[in-house]
Design a protein around this motif. Structure first.
Motif: not given
Length: 70
Positions: A13-31
């Motif tokens: 879900y993080e590959c091919f993003k336009e920005k080089n940022t970390i998606s904390f929402l995805t990390i939190i949801v998966l955690s």
């Protein structure tokens, strides 16, 4: 199995993003998902529950992979 598959779901879900940022929402949801599956499985001890949750993660991997390829 759950934790390693969550890692691969995050990577897909993080590959091919336009920005080089970390998606904390995805990390939190998966955690939260992985910890809650672990807690429920330790209390309930039903293998079918673990298999269904693992299958849901694998389905998310397949769906995202198909989306990336097409």
């Amino acid at each position: 199995m759950i934790y390693s598959t969550c890692f691969f779901v995050y990577c897909l879900y993080e590959c091919f993003k336009e920005k080089n940022t970390i998606s904390f929402l995805t990390i939190i949801v998966l955690s939260i998902f992985s910890v809650s599956v672990s807690v429920v499985y330790l209390q309930w001890k039903e293998p079918v529950f673990h298999q269904v949750m693992y299958g849901a993660l694998v389905a998310a991997l397949v769906i995202r992979s198909i989306f990336i390829v097409t």
